[in-house]
Design an enzyme around this catalytic site. Structure first.
Site, short mmCIF file in Angstrom:
data_model
loop_
_atom_site.label_atom_id
_atom_site.label_comp_id
_atom_site.label_asym_id
_atom_site.label_seq_id
_atom_site.Cartn_x
_atom_site.Cartn_y
_atom_site.Cartn_z
N CYS A 127 -8.14 3.37 -1.88
CA CYS A 127 -7.38 2.75 -1.32
C CYS A 127 -7.21 1.23 -1.60
CB CYS A 127 -7.86 2.52 0.11
SG CYS A 127 -7.93 0.74 1.82
N CYS A 187 -15.99 -9.90 17.77
CA CYS A 187 -14.64 -9.01 17.63
C CYS A 187 -13.32 -9.36 18.24
CB CYS A 187 -15.38 -8.44 16.87
SG CYS A 187 -16.24 -6.84 17.80
N TYR A 211 -28.16 -9.80 20.57
CA TYR A 211 -27.45 -8.59 19.23
C TYR A 211 -27.28 -9.38 17.89
CZ TYR A 211 -25.62 -7.79 24.58
OH TYR A 211 -25.00 -7.31 24.75
N CYS A 229 -1.32 6.46 6.32
CA CYS A 229 -2.21 6.18 6.59
C CYS A 229 -1.46 4.78 7.36
CB CYS A 229 -3.83 5.62 5.98
SG CYS A 229 -4.48 4.47 6.66
N CYS A 241 0.91 -0.89 -0.06
CA CYS A 241 0.34 -0.04 -0.29
C CYS A 241 0.95 1.11 0.02
CB CYS A 241 -0.86 0.18 1.12
SG CYS A 241 -2.18 1.55 1.32
N ASN A 287 -23.33 -11.85 19.83
CA ASN A 287 -22.58 -11.49 18.96
C ASN A 287 -22.62 -9.62 19.40
OD1 ASN A 287 -20.82 -10.49 16.67
ND2 ASN A 287 -23.50 -10.68 14.70
N CYS A 341 -3.40 -0.71 8.21
CA CYS A 341 -3.15 -1.86 8.56
C CYS A 341 -2.14 -2.28 8.72
CB CYS A 341 -3.47 -1.67 7.33
SG CYS A 341 -4.93 -1.30 5.99
N GLN A 401 -21.43 -7.15 8.30
CA GLN A 401 -20.15 -6.98 8.51
C GLN A 401 -19.33 -6.55 7.07
OE1 GLN A 401 -19.39 -8.55 11.24
NE2 GLN A 401 -20.36 -9.92 12.17
N GLU A 434 -32.45 -6.56 19.50
CA GLU A 434 -31.52 -6.09 19.12
C GLU A 434 -31.84 -4.63 19.33
OE1 GLU A 434 -28.80 -3.34 17.66
OE2 GLU A 434 -28.14 -5.49 17.18
#
Length: 380
Positions: free
Chosen positions: A87, A335, A240, A11, A3, A308, A14, A211, A262
């Site tokens: 990007c 996550c 959730y 940036c 990148c 979740n 990542c 997602q 939710e």
């Protein structure tokens, strides 16, 4: 993946950029194993890999500069715009939109918001695309001053962007560090973006969460569905639930009565729309706080509980409720493996039976991990 933005220190989001992908995936798998401390009895499945680039189905684009020379990307702490329109993580459909969005800003004189002076109107542009190439664009603005100008450009936008289905304006009036506000004005006849998965099509409303990586979301829902099929429960709760991904897959895989919960009313409407389209009558959705919904139940527990949650995890109140319930099986998708590990410590009656890392976020240290927890002893 290489990148130029990362190499130029423009940036650094990542953090794993330049690390061979196989090494990235192995590191994530090892991190999850170390945090969750599996023993020989755990069925630790092989990690699910992702495409290294072009996987992001959404873009959160901060607009800066001027209407004549806008930047589409991020801003520094002092409010200077950095253009990241090239990007390499973006889905090709999003990449192709960037010059059109840049032209639109100039064409319609959409003055970017200046953080330092608190002047200007256009703050962010939020884009979501489906695997079929259809898209939704949301303009986050400070007031309604640009509403007429944006509405007038929709025919041109739809001519330039094939598959553009939904255009909205989101009002973020206050000078706060948020991506969007609560007030949404839909400018197109179509109000939802169809998001195609292997077994169903979800209908995303403007403020519905989905997602970031569609292929990995598919794999995540399939894994949850597989575990539910093995149990063949009479009832499933999906807390959730977002737009209902886990719950809808559970309803397709079993005869269970499914309940999705939710807080976002937008997401719940999306789930109901999908269930209606599929003719699923065994699922009910509730727009409520997940913990409050659970705590209101004292004896009518589901056979399988799916959670979740956001990165913070489900917390002490909900873990205490689960620990003292009669629920036999919990499927926990996270996550943030660290908050998952903390939550698991609060539920000592449950043993980790199976787990899998899914690489939702290549080029970063973040990942999704889904776990199968089953009660080993009765609650105290």
């Amino acid at each position: 993946m290489q990148c130029s933005y990362f190499d130029a220190h423009l940036c650094r989001s990542c953090s794993a950029m330049g690390v061979p992908y196989a090494q990235q995936l192995q590191a994530k798998d090892e991190d999850a194993r170390a945090l969750l401390q599996p023993d020989d009895s755990v069925n630790w499945l092989a990690p699910q890999s992702s495409e290294e680039s072009k996987f992001r189905n959404k873009a959160k684009i901060v607009i800066a500069g001027s209407a004549q020379n806008p930047t589409l990307g991020i801003v520094t702490r002092d409010g200077q715009g950095i253009d990241l329109s090239g990007c390499g993580l973006y889905d090709p459909t999003i990449s192709a939109m960037m010059p059109v969005l840049r032209d639109l800003i100039t064409r319609a004189k959409l003055t970017p918001y200046n953080i330092a002076t608190r002047k200007g109107e256009l703050k962010n542009i939020l884009v979501t695309v489906s695997s079929s190439g259809e898209s939704m664009i949301r303009f986050v603005i400070r007031s309604k001053k640009l509403l007429v100008a944006i509405r007038a450009e929709i025919p041109w936008l739809q001519q330039e962007i094939t598959g553009l289905k939904v255009v909205t304006v989101n009002l973020l009036r206050d000078p706060v560090a948020l991506v969007e506000g609560t007030e949404e004005i839909i400018l197109t006849e179509q109000q939802t973006l169809p998001m195609q998965l292997d077994q169903l099509t979800l209908h995303l409303r403007p403020q519905s969460f989905f997602q970031t990586n569609t292929a990995i979301a598919n794999a995540l829902y399939r894994q949850g569905q597989e575990w539910i099929e093995e149990v063949q429960p009479a009832s499933v709760w999906d807390l959730y639930c977002g737009v209902g991904g886990f719950g809808l897959h559970a309803a397709l895989a079993s005869t269970a009565q499914v309940t999705g919960v939710e807080l976002s009313a937008e997401a719940i409407e999306s789930g109901r729309r999908t269930a209606q389209d599929l003719g699923i009558r065994t699922i009910n959705f509730h727009a409520e706080d997940a913990t409050a919904f659970a705590l209101s139940t004292r004896d009518d527990y589901p056979d399988v509980l799916v959670v979740n949650p956001p990165r913070r995890g489900i917390g002490k109140e909900l873990t205490d409720w689960i620990e003292n319930s009669s629920i036999k099986t919990v499927i926990y998708s996270s996550c943030n493996a660290r908050s998952l590990a903390r939550d698991m410590e609060r539920m000592p009656s449950y043993c980790l039976r199976a787990a899998r890392v899914l690489d939702m976020f290549p080029q970063t240290s973040h990942y999704e991990v889904i776990t199968l927890l089953q009660r080993d002893v009765e609650p105290r």
